[in-house]
Design a protein around this motif. Sequence first.
Motif, PDB file in Angstrom:
ATOM      1  N   ALA A   1       2.536   5.791  10.188  1.00 26.12           N
ATOM      2  CA  ALA A   1       3.528   4.370   9.550  1.00 26.12           C
ATOM      3  C   ALA A   1       2.436   3.223   9.403  1.00 26.12           C
ATOM      4  O   ALA A   1       2.523   2.643   8.235  1.00 26.12           O
ATOM      5  CB  ALA A   1       4.445   4.141  10.885  1.00 26.12           C
ATOM      6  N   LEU A   2       1.436   3.159  10.277  1.00 27.67           N
ATOM      7  CA  LEU A   2       0.464   2.185  10.147  1.00 27.67           C
ATOM      8  C   LEU A   2      -0.434   2.410   8.948  1.00 27.67           C
ATOM      9  O   LEU A   2      -0.820   1.508   8.316  1.00 27.67           O
ATOM     10  CB  LEU A   2      -0.651   2.188  11.412  1.00 27.67           C
ATOM     11  N   ASP A   3      -1.045   3.554   8.568  1.00 19.50           N
ATOM     12  CA  ASP A   3      -1.458   4.015   7.408  1.00 19.50           C
ATOM     13  C   ASP A   3      -0.781   3.731   6.169  1.00 19.50           C
ATOM     14  O   ASP A   3      -1.346   3.262   5.094  1.00 19.50           O
ATOM     15  CB  ASP A   3      -1.884   5.522   7.435  1.00 19.50           C
ATOM     16  N   ARG A   4       0.407   3.862   6.186  1.00 20.37           N
ATOM     17  CA  ARG A   4       1.473   3.759   5.045  1.00 20.37           C
ATOM     18  C   ARG A   4       1.580   1.904   4.973  1.00 20.37           C
ATOM     19  O   ARG A   4       1.567   1.591   3.723  1.00 20.37           O
ATOM     20  CB  ARG A   4       2.782   4.317   5.338  1.00 20.37           C
ATOM     21  N   LEU A   5       1.859   1.410   6.029  1.00 20.00           N
ATOM     22  CA  LEU A   5       1.865   0.213   5.782  1.00 20.00           C
ATOM     23  C   LEU A   5       0.398  -0.672   5.569  1.00 20.00           C
ATOM     24  O   LEU A   5       0.444  -1.589   4.375  1.00 20.00           O
ATOM     25  CB  LEU A   5       1.944  -0.753   7.368  1.00 20.00           C
ATOM     26  N   GLY A   6      -0.677  -0.139   5.870  1.00 16.49           N
ATOM     27  CA  GLY A   6      -1.898  -0.432   5.622  1.00 16.49           C
ATOM     28  C   GLY A   6      -2.273  -0.298   3.893  1.00 16.49           C
ATOM     29  O   GLY A   6      -2.747  -1.296   3.067  1.00 16.49           O
ATOM     30  N   ALA A   7      -1.643   0.832   3.375  1.00 17.14           N
ATOM     31  CA  ALA A   7      -2.052   1.241   2.165  1.00 17.14           C
ATOM     32  C   ALA A   7      -1.089   0.350   1.033  1.00 17.14           C
ATOM     33  O   ALA A   7      -1.573  -0.075   0.100  1.00 17.14           O
ATOM     34  CB  ALA A   7      -1.639   2.710   1.887  1.00 17.14           C
ATOM     35  N   GLU A   8      -0.025   0.038   1.564  1.00 15.84           N
ATOM     36  CA  GLU A   8       0.893  -0.858   0.572  1.00 15.84           C
ATOM     37  C   GLU A   8       0.516  -2.348   0.618  1.00 15.84           C
ATOM     38  O   GLU A   8       0.372  -2.834  -0.610  1.00 15.84           O
ATOM     39  CB  GLU A   8       2.236  -0.766   1.066  1.00 15.84           C
ATOM     40  N   LEU A   9      -0.094  -2.477   1.871  1.00 18.46           N
ATOM     41  CA  LEU A   9      -0.548  -3.964   1.788  1.00 18.46           C
ATOM     42  C   LEU A   9      -1.788  -4.132   0.938  1.00 18.46           C
ATOM     43  O   LEU A   9      -1.970  -5.015   0.353  1.00 18.46           O
ATOM     44  CB  LEU A   9      -0.993  -4.629   3.269  1.00 18.46           C
ATOM     45  N   ALA A  10      -2.707  -2.938   1.010  1.00 17.50           N
ATOM     46  CA  ALA A  10      -3.857  -3.341   0.130  1.00 17.50           C
ATOM     47  C   ALA A  10      -3.384  -3.174  -1.232  1.00 17.50           C
ATOM     48  O   ALA A  10      -4.186  -3.813  -2.126  1.00 17.50           O
ATOM     49  CB  ALA A  10      -4.943  -1.970   0.554  1.00 17.50           C
ATOM     50  N   GLU A  11      -2.650  -2.281  -1.736  1.00 16.40           N
ATOM     51  CA  GLU A  11      -2.017  -2.469  -2.854  1.00 16.40           C
ATOM     52  C   GLU A  11      -1.295  -3.667  -3.455  1.00 16.40           C
ATOM     53  O   GLU A  11      -1.966  -4.247  -4.653  1.00 16.40           O
ATOM     54  CB  GLU A  11      -0.964  -1.179  -3.302  1.00 16.40           C
ATOM     55  N   ARG A  12      -0.765  -4.338  -2.748  1.00 12.06           N
ATOM     56  CA  ARG A  12      -0.229  -5.573  -2.899  1.00 12.06           C
ATOM     57  C   ARG A  12      -1.428  -6.582  -2.935  1.00 12.06           C
ATOM     58  O   ARG A  12      -1.115  -7.491  -4.006  1.00 12.06           O
ATOM     59  CB  ARG A  12       0.995  -5.863  -1.942  1.00 12.06           C
ATOM     60  N   ASP A  13      -2.283  -6.561  -2.105  1.00 12.44           N
ATOM     61  CA  ASP A  13      -3.357  -7.436  -2.112  1.00 12.44           C
ATOM     62  C   ASP A  13      -4.003  -7.225  -3.637  1.00 12.44           C
ATOM     63  O   ASP A  13      -4.665  -8.292  -4.143  1.00 12.44           O
ATOM     64  CB  ASP A  13      -4.423  -7.113  -1.211  1.00 12.44           C
ATOM     65  N   ALA A  14      -4.191  -5.975  -3.861  1.00 12.10           N
ATOM     66  CA  ALA A  14      -5.136  -5.968  -5.141  1.00 12.10           C
ATOM     67  C   ALA A  14      -4.298  -6.380  -6.530  1.00 12.10           C
ATOM     68  O   ALA A  14      -4.759  -7.043  -7.321  1.00 12.10           O
ATOM     69  CB  ALA A  14      -5.266  -4.334  -5.316  1.00 12.10           C
ATOM     70  N   ARG A  15      -2.978  -6.322  -6.353  1.00  9.08           N
ATOM     71  CA  ARG A  15      -2.264  -6.506  -7.487  1.00  9.08           C
ATOM     72  C   ARG A  15      -2.039  -8.099  -7.416  1.00  9.08           C
ATOM     73  O   ARG A  15      -1.904  -9.005  -8.419  1.00  9.08           O
ATOM     74  CB  ARG A  15      -0.720  -6.079  -7.307  1.00  9.08           C
ATOM     75  N   ILE A  16      -1.799  -8.850  -6.207  1.00 10.24           N
ATOM     76  CA  ILE A  16      -1.932 -10.243  -6.419  1.00 10.24           C
ATOM     77  C   ILE A  16      -3.248 -10.771  -6.954  1.00 10.24           C
ATOM     78  O   ILE A  16      -3.549 -11.690  -7.549  1.00 10.24           O
ATOM     79  CB  ILE A  16      -1.969 -10.857  -4.804  1.00 10.24           C
TER      80      ILE A  16
END
Length: 138
Positions: A72-87
């Motif tokens: 769960a934490l890996d999934r949350l971390g990956a999605e947050l990193a993806e959103r940070d890159a998009r931002i």
Amino acid sequence: MFWFLLIALVVVVAAVTLAVAGGGSGGVLPEAGQDRMAWPLPAGRQLGRADVESLRLPLALRGYRMTETDDALDRLGAELAERDARIAELEAALAGAQAAAIGGLGLMAREAGTTDAAGAQDAPPAGEAADEGEKKDE
């Protein structure tokens, strides 16, 4: 005093021995039931705030189940990193568009006051022409 400490030590050793040996019940602990996440994270879409708020990690003997918690934490971390890159990508595009818009305005202002190859000066912008006419009249 020595005899008191010796007797206390013997009592403690006897109590620990009885506790380790089973102490009379003789039964074996039952197998622990499998505790799983009641609502797993959705796989087909990005996570939202409600998904994170409703997340309840399964408990184990000494805390949370490591594999499911790590997943769960890996999934949350990956999605947050993806959103940070998009931002960051969108902010860079916005900064580029703003720089182009500001550069375009500055280029237009510079072009209005330049001279051509023959040495003739272009007509000044409308505001400058009015100012020059007023200066000549004085």
